[in-house]
Design an enzyme around this catalytic site. Structure first.
Site, PDB file in Angstrom:
ATOM      1  N   ASP A  41       0.817  -1.205   0.000  1.00  0.00           N
ATOM      2  CA  ASP A  41       0.000   0.000   0.000  1.00  0.00           C
ATOM      3  C   ASP A  41       0.858   1.265   0.000  1.00  0.00           C
ATOM      4  O   ASP A  41       0.484   2.290  -0.573  1.00  0.00           O
ATOM      5  CB  ASP A  41      -0.984   0.009   1.166  1.00  0.00           C
ATOM      6  CG  ASP A  41      -0.352  -0.334   2.505  1.00  0.00           C
ATOM      7  OD1 ASP A  41       0.780  -0.838   2.532  1.00  0.00           O
ATOM      8  OD2 ASP A  41      -1.001  -0.121   3.544  1.00  0.00           O
ATOM      9  N   ASN A  85      -1.314  -3.430   4.422  1.00  0.00           N
ATOM     10  CA  ASN A  85      -0.989  -3.792   5.808  1.00  0.00           C
ATOM     11  C   ASN A  85      -0.901  -2.575   6.739  1.00  0.00           C
ATOM     12  O   ASN A  85      -0.509  -2.705   7.891  1.00  0.00           O
ATOM     13  CB  ASN A  85       0.285  -4.645   5.882  1.00  0.00           C
ATOM     14  CG  ASN A  85       1.530  -3.897   5.433  1.00  0.00           C
ATOM     15  OD1 ASN A  85       1.619  -2.669   5.505  1.00  0.00           O
ATOM     16  ND2 ASN A  85       2.523  -4.645   4.965  1.00  0.00           N
ATOM     17  N   HIS A 114       9.764  -2.185  10.881  1.00  0.00           N
ATOM     18  CA  HIS A 114       9.983  -2.364   9.448  1.00  0.00           C
ATOM     19  C   HIS A 114      11.463  -2.642   9.169  1.00  0.00           C
ATOM     20  O   HIS A 114      12.352  -1.970   9.680  1.00  0.00           O
ATOM     21  CB  HIS A 114       9.549  -1.102   8.698  1.00  0.00           C
ATOM     22  CG  HIS A 114       9.713  -1.195   7.217  1.00  0.00           C
ATOM     23  ND1 HIS A 114       8.727  -1.692   6.391  1.00  0.00           N
ATOM     24  CD2 HIS A 114      10.753  -0.845   6.400  1.00  0.00           C
ATOM     25  CE1 HIS A 114       9.145  -1.638   5.143  1.00  0.00           C
ATOM     26  NE2 HIS A 114      10.371  -1.138   5.115  1.00  0.00           N
ATOM     27  N   SER A 123       7.294  13.900 -33.791  1.00  0.00           N
ATOM     28  CA  SER A 123       8.530  14.680 -33.659  1.00  0.00           C
ATOM     29  C   SER A 123       9.771  13.801 -33.636  1.00  0.00           C
ATOM     30  O   SER A 123      10.793  14.132 -34.240  1.00  0.00           O
ATOM     31  CB  SER A 123       8.486  15.526 -32.385  1.00  0.00           C
ATOM     32  OG  SER A 123       7.541  16.574 -32.509  1.00  0.00           O
ATOM     33  N   GLU A 143       6.475   8.903 -19.407  1.00  0.00           N
ATOM     34  CA  GLU A 143       7.787   8.357 -19.764  1.00  0.00           C
ATOM     35  C   GLU A 143       8.211   7.201 -18.869  1.00  0.00           C
ATOM     36  O   GLU A 143       8.903   6.280 -19.321  1.00  0.00           O
ATOM     37  CB  GLU A 143       8.844   9.463 -19.726  1.00  0.00           C
ATOM     38  CG  GLU A 143       8.695  10.490 -20.823  1.00  0.00           C
ATOM     39  CD  GLU A 143       7.702  11.600 -20.509  1.00  0.00           C
ATOM     40  OE1 GLU A 143       7.434  12.432 -21.394  1.00  0.00           O
ATOM     41  OE2 GLU A 143       7.193  11.625 -19.358  1.00  0.00           O
ATOM     42  N   GLN A 196      12.807  22.251 -23.134  1.00  0.00           N
ATOM     43  CA  GLN A 196      12.734  21.205 -24.149  1.00  0.00           C
ATOM     44  C   GLN A 196      14.105  20.681 -24.573  1.00  0.00           C
ATOM     45  O   GLN A 196      14.181  19.751 -25.374  1.00  0.00           O
ATOM     46  CB  GLN A 196      12.032  21.747 -25.400  1.00  0.00           C
ATOM     47  CG  GLN A 196      10.730  22.452 -25.128  1.00  0.00           C
ATOM     48  CD  GLN A 196       9.687  21.558 -24.510  1.00  0.00           C
ATOM     49  OE1 GLN A 196       9.240  20.591 -25.133  1.00  0.00           O
ATOM     50  NE2 GLN A 196       9.308  21.843 -23.278  1.00  0.00           N
ATOM     51  N   ARG A 202      17.115  17.558 -33.981  1.00  0.00           N
ATOM     52  CA  ARG A 202      15.892  18.058 -34.611  1.00  0.00           C
ATOM     53  C   ARG A 202      16.134  18.604 -36.020  1.00  0.00           C
ATOM     54  O   ARG A 202      15.398  18.281 -36.959  1.00  0.00           O
ATOM     55  CB  ARG A 202      15.307  19.158 -33.729  1.00  0.00           C
ATOM     56  CG  ARG A 202      14.044  19.794 -34.283  1.00  0.00           C
ATOM     57  CD  ARG A 202      13.614  20.950 -33.395  1.00  0.00           C
ATOM     58  NE  ARG A 202      12.290  21.435 -33.712  1.00  0.00           N
ATOM     59  CZ  ARG A 202      11.676  22.407 -33.044  1.00  0.00           C
ATOM     60  NH1 ARG A 202      12.287  22.984 -32.018  1.00  0.00           N
ATOM     61  NH2 ARG A 202      10.474  22.804 -33.388  1.00  0.00           N
TER      62      ARG A 202
END
Length: 615
Positions: free
Chosen positions: A147, A177, A253, A335, A356, A417, A463
């Site tokens: 969880d 749990n 834990h 692109s 991604e 970008q 590009r």
């Protein structure tokens, strides 16, 4: 197994989890104990798997997303007869196959490395997609998660993708749990809070008492009978179930139980039940990968072609030659030019949208099913998925990543970008290969070469259109480079890659007019790097200038500097790169502002040579 045997099997898994962690002196037994009944019912009643043939194409697939609960997985392997008790007690010890978090490098029954939470479901989606759309097989994918990890955004990227793709062959088991590492989870035992979220994404949900084996059995049956939707079993459990000293208590834990012998007695002692689950259905093996002759696209010298265009065409050609190739897109296929593959081979093209992490996880899942994935997006956006790439390496996964729109050369879009960190990120991944082509024919050859490599492979594309420098029959071995200009009187070497190669050639031509002979190296392979050629250039010219459309840290300049890290004399070295945060401007203006255009390169070379000859 009947109900009583299922209860006993759950207790056996708890006991063996306690024993393994106690022998190691570390581990997560309480996280294993909460999910023991869920695992017992799954493996004894519903999981179709041949442990003697982990590569059986019809096997169901189990992903332990909460990888810290590895004692539970190893206890299951022991119950299935895959490992023995002696090996179980080597847990976490030097040289053992039973690592703290499981990896497929060591164990053939492990699908993917987990432990970085939030990754099991995304990879499971990739495996389920392969089963439904590629294998056309009836195997099921079962993912067990905790969880706590539902706080990870990657889980919800996966939830969206699974529902969109109608993955009714996928079942998520959520071990609720209530306790995380440092205390209670966000929603505690509110099963409905989790169910509402999955339902909102389009999942079928079942809420259940995770310690009622008959109820769990019915929940799994309901998931198996659900059509058109993935299913989530939301199970209320207790961490440390069955041992009063640790059950549902905070602060325990990741710790062995305080008194293992007492806990084992409380759980009813050791048992040696065997799981004899259902055998898998017959299924066809994944394609071998070679169905025809590879006919790569070809361009003539002097043409102006963007390397992203060459990537798209080459990938489509590779897909025609190999039926194991699949392509994944992050909603930018027009692109990156991955859409060329989509048009040629739509049945092997997967749209992951702007997610991604899920795109890379899907690639990892499909690679585990024998496919050869190429996942493409903007170079800048792959940084979102870095942890998935890192864990893919831990898994030993073979995936191809392609980052387009790299560097300031993209122009007016601005810094958000521009991939300016991608080479450093990918070079830092263990066992990775990093390639940066400068022209169309080189790109096509490297796209094909990536298919034959191991590990994580990264190709950086550009590009804008650039000149075709090489002929279509030129070879580009991975780990090599190309010396584009050289002479016995060279006084300077320019080392470039990608968009800076034409700039370096222009700078060399200008310096030649000033009687400064310049060598130019196209370092298209940044990892592995061509040390021999670089060292020879250093010895013969004495001066090196590296030029990269990338930040100085971790990219081409560092790759070149590392070639001289063996103690030999280091040549005079100047590193040109993007040292500021760019704004918006034309590509030409960007290169000039960054100091990586031909004029800036020539100025740096001129100064370096002048300083080198000062008495």
């Amino acid at each position: 197994m009947n109900t009583g045997e299922l209860v006993d099997l759950g207790q056996q898994l708890r006991v063996d989890s306690v024993r393994a962690a106690d022998a190691a002196g570390s581990g997560h037994p309480t996280s294993s104990m909460s999910a023991a009944d869920l695992a017992a019912v799954l493996f004894a009643r519903h999981f179709r798997y041949d442990f003697e043939r982990p590569d059986h194409p019809g096997n169901d697939r189990f992903v332990l997303s909460k990888g810290h609960a590895s004692p539970l997985m190893y206890a299951l392997f022991k119950a299935a007869g895959a490992i023995d008790d002696e090996e179980l007690l080597t847990f976490r010890k030097n040289g053992s196959r039973l690592e703290g978090h499981p990896t497929p490098r060591r164990l053939p029954w492990v699908e993917t490395a987990t432990g970085s939470l939030g990754q099991g479901l995304p990879v499971g989606v990739g495996i389920a997609l392969a089963g439904k759309r590629l294998d056309h097989a009836d195997y099921r994918v079962w993912v067990l998660c905790g969880d706590s990890e539902l706080a990870e955004g990657s889980v919800w990227e996966a939830a969206e993708q699974a529902a969109y793709e109608n993955l009714d062959n996928l079942t998520l088991i959520v071990d609720v749990n209530r306790l995380g590492q440092r205390g209670p989870t966000r929603h505690g035992h509110d099963l409905d809070a989790y169910a509402r979220r999955f339902q909102a994404f389009g999942w079928h949900t079942v809420e259940v008492d995770g310690h009622d084996v008959d109820a769990v059995d019915r929940a799994y049956g309901e998931a198996l009978s659900t059509r058109g939707q993935p299913s989530a079993i939301i199970a209320r459990t207790l961490k440390g179930k069955g041992v009063e000293a640790v059950q549902d208590r905070e602060g325990l834990h990741g710790k062995p139980l305080p008194d293992a012998e007492e806990a084992i007695a409380e759980l009813g002692g050791r048992r040696d039940l065997r799981i004899r689950g259902e055998r898998p259905s017959a299924a066809a093996a994944p394609p071998a990968g070679h169905t025809g002759r590879l006919e790569l696209p070809r361009w003539d010298k002097g043409e102006e072609v963007a390397t992203r265009d060459a990537f798209g065409e080459a990938l489509a050609a590779l897909g025609a030659a190999r039926d194991d190739v699949v392509a994944l897109d992050g909603e930018v296929g027009d692109s990156t030019r991955a859409e060329a593959f989509a048009k040629a081979h739509p049945e092997r093209y997967f749209e992951c949208y702007i997610a991604e992490q899920q795109m890379v996880a899907t690639a990892v899942g499909m690679a585990s099913r024998g496919r050869l994935p190429y996942a493409a997006t903007f170079a800048a956006f792959l940084t979102r998925a870095h942890d998935f790439i890192r864990m893919a390496s831990v898994s030993g996964s073979g995936i191809n990543l392609v980052g387009s729109h790299a560097g300031v050369a993209i122009g007016q879009d601005g810094p958000s970008q521009m991939g300016l960190e991608d080479l450093a990120m990918m070079r830092s991944v263990h066992g990775s290969t990093v390639l940066y082509p400068c022209d169309a024919n080189q790109t096509a050859r490297l796209v094909a070469a990536m298919a034959g490599l191991d590990g994580i492979r990264y190709l950086r594309t550009s590009r804008g259109a650039g000149p075709v420098i090489y002929g279509p029959d030129e070879e580009f071995p991975v780990g090599g480079s190309k010396v584009l200009r050289s002479s016995a009187r060279d006084r300077l070497t320019l080392v470039a890659a990608g968009v800076t190669v034409p700039e370096a050639l222009a700078a060399a031509e200008a310096l030649e007019g000033e009687d400064i002979a310049v060598r130019v190296i196209d370092l298209y392979s940044l990892k592995p790097v061509d040390r021999e050629t670089l060292r020879a250039a250093g010895e013969e010219t004495g001066c090196l200038v590296t030029v990269e459309d990338h930040h100085p840290e971790g990219g081409l300049g560092d790759a070149v500097a590392e070639a001289f890290a063996d103690g030999r004399p280091v040549p005079r070295l100047v590193r040109l790169g993007v040292r500021d945060t760019p704004g918006s401007a034309s590509p030409e203006e960007q290169l000039s502002a960054a100091g990586i255009d031909a004029e800036s390169i020539a100025a740096a070379g001129r100064l370096l040579v002048a300083e080198a000859i000062v008495p």
